[in-house]
Design a protein around this motif. Sequence first.
Motif, PDB file in Angstrom:
ATOM      1  N   ARG A 258      24.867  51.613  38.434  1.00 39.95           N
ATOM      2  CA  ARG A 258      26.128  51.830  37.731  1.00 39.95           C
ATOM      3  C   ARG A 258      27.083  52.548  38.679  1.00 39.95           C
ATOM      4  NH1 ARG A 258      24.818  56.656  33.351  1.00 39.95           N
ATOM      5  NH2 ARG A 258      24.091  58.205  34.856  1.00 39.95           N
ATOM      6  N   THR A 259      28.351  52.494  38.345  1.00 43.58           N
ATOM      7  CA  THR A 259      29.342  53.129  39.200  1.00 43.58           C
ATOM      8  C   THR A 259      29.573  54.578  38.773  1.00 43.58           C
ATOM      9  OG1 THR A 259      31.202  52.489  37.777  1.00 43.58           O
ATOM     10  CG2 THR A 259      30.509  50.902  39.466  1.00 43.58           C
TER      11      THR A 259
ATOM     12  N   ARG B 127      27.020  49.887  42.229  1.00 37.76           N
ATOM     13  CA  ARG B 127      26.200  49.107  41.300  1.00 37.76           C
ATOM     14  C   ARG B 127      24.908  48.656  41.979  1.00 37.76           C
ATOM     15  NH1 ARG B 127      27.915  45.948  36.862  1.00 37.76           N
ATOM     16  NH2 ARG B 127      29.020  47.290  35.377  1.00 37.76           N
TER      17      ARG B 127
ATOM     18  N   MET C  95      32.394  55.759  38.170  1.00 36.64           N
ATOM     19  CA  MET C  95      33.380  55.706  37.111  1.00 36.64           C
ATOM     20  C   MET C  95      32.706  55.515  35.758  1.00 36.64           C
ATOM     21  SD  MET C  95      36.769  53.295  36.671  1.00 36.64           S
ATOM     22  CE  MET C  95      35.866  51.818  36.166  1.00 36.64           C
ATOM     23  N   GLU C  96      31.746  54.613  35.685  1.00 34.31           N
ATOM     24  CA  GLU C  96      31.032  54.412  34.425  1.00 34.31           C
ATOM     25  C   GLU C  96      30.343  55.694  33.978  1.00 34.31           C
ATOM     26  OE1 GLU C  96      29.233  50.074  34.171  1.00 34.31           O
ATOM     27  OE2 GLU C  96      29.115  50.850  36.221  1.00 34.31           O
TER      28      GLU C  96
ATOM     29  N   ILE D  10      35.182  49.811  29.625  1.00 33.98           N
ATOM     30  CA  ILE D  10      34.746  50.264  30.952  1.00 33.98           C
ATOM     31  C   ILE D  10      33.666  49.359  31.512  1.00 33.98           C
ATOM     32  CG2 ILE D  10      33.761  52.173  32.264  1.00 33.98           C
ATOM     33  CD1 ILE D  10      36.651  52.552  31.249  1.00 33.98           C
ATOM     34  N   ARG D  11      32.660  49.084  30.698  1.00 31.33           N
ATOM     35  CA  ARG D  11      31.579  48.217  31.156  1.00 31.33           C
ATOM     36  C   ARG D  11      32.093  46.802  31.427  1.00 31.33           C
ATOM     37  NH1 ARG D  11      26.361  48.732  33.254  1.00 31.33           N
ATOM     38  NH2 ARG D  11      25.359  46.700  33.044  1.00 31.33           N
TER      39      ARG D  11
ATOM     40  N   THR E 191      45.168  50.800  42.076  1.00 31.90           N
ATOM     41  CA  THR E 191      43.934  51.556  42.327  1.00 31.90           C
ATOM     42  C   THR E 191      44.105  52.530  43.491  1.00 31.90           C
ATOM     43  OG1 THR E 191      43.048  49.843  43.802  1.00 31.90           O
ATOM     44  CG2 THR E 191      42.486  49.673  41.458  1.00 31.90           C
TER      45      THR E 191
ATOM     46  N   VAL F 253      33.019  43.872  39.702  1.00 32.50           N
ATOM     47  CA  VAL F 253      31.842  43.732  40.562  1.00 32.50           C
ATOM     48  C   VAL F 253      31.523  42.257  40.802  1.00 32.50           C
ATOM     49  CG1 VAL F 253      29.349  44.116  40.668  1.00 32.50           C
ATOM     50  CG2 VAL F 253      30.868  45.972  39.988  1.00 32.50           C
TER      51      VAL F 253
ATOM     52  N   THR G 122      34.342  46.774  34.601  1.00 27.01           N
ATOM     53  CA  THR G 122      33.540  47.005  35.804  1.00 27.01           C
ATOM     54  C   THR G 122      32.692  45.788  36.132  1.00 27.01           C
ATOM     55  OG1 THR G 122      33.445  49.366  35.280  1.00 27.01           O
ATOM     56  CG2 THR G 122      31.906  48.560  36.931  1.00 27.01           C
ATOM     57  N   ASP G 123      32.098  45.164  35.111  1.00 28.32           N
ATOM     58  CA  ASP G 123      31.334  43.936  35.331  1.00 28.32           C
ATOM     59  C   ASP G 123      32.202  42.876  36.009  1.00 28.32           C
ATOM     60  OD1 ASP G 123      29.055  44.965  34.158  1.00 28.32           O
ATOM     61  OD2 ASP G 123      29.306  43.891  32.257  1.00 28.32           O
TER      62      ASP G 123
ATOM     63  N   PHE H 264      32.759  49.966  43.992  1.00 26.15           N
ATOM     64  CA  PHE H 264      32.112  49.589  42.733  1.00 26.15           C
ATOM     65  C   PHE H 264      30.891  48.715  43.007  1.00 26.15           C
ATOM     66  CE2 PHE H 264      35.726  49.886  39.360  1.00 26.15           C
ATOM     67  CZ  PHE H 264      35.884  51.225  39.668  1.00 26.15           C
TER      68      PHE H 264
END
Length: 229
Positions: A215-216, A210, A218-219, A179-180, A126, A187, A183-184, A206
């Motif tokens: 939401r981020t 959120r 990125m999302e 993605i979701r 990252t 987070v 990310t979930d 992130f």
Amino acid sequence: MTASHLETAPDKGAADLLTLPGTPLTEAVVELIRTVETPSVFHHSIRSYLFARLVAGRLGLSAGRDYHDDLLFSACAMHDLGVAADGPHRQRFEVEGADRAAAFLVARGVSASDADQVWRAIALHTSPGIAERSGTLCALVRAGIALDFGGPMGGDHAEALTGEQAAAVHAEYPRLDMIRSLTDAIVAQAAKGPNNAPRYSAPGEFLRERETFGRTRMEHSFRSSRWGN
């Protein structure tokens, strides 16, 4: 899906594209991540390797000469091991995943120096601008992951993957709202303690995005990415 299954595919081009390294280490890594990651994150991890290998070819790099294919697979496949549900979740997910991956490799006879290469590739995945200058393995892992993100993480190697190749890979390893889902997981891991979400780190930002915006960034950016999810 195992390498032996992929080798039975009738389309030789697709089989070559999708075949994983046929080694006991690869099989062990697949078994590990399949059992501890969500299907969406598991598919993302495998696609990252397939895409990294295409980037290597585009750059004129050869397995065995310029990089070790088992190490490339291990680093790509385990790069999100830090968000696995069974982890300790006591530090940022990149470092936690890197620690776990390196220990897994050493326990299976991989040398400490090779395991350290995988550790760095995972810990830095990252970190744009750093991973790319930290050796071939780090650069390829970062490129493969970025290519699976379809643009927002960087599109320097977009031409390494044709539309036909992308369709074949996604048919075998569907995105499943990656993605979701990812990310979930990031987070949720970040929210478990302050060491998991240092300020300005990827998991830290992130979590804060959120909490603040729902939401981020990125999302949001993925709505216009190459894959859209």
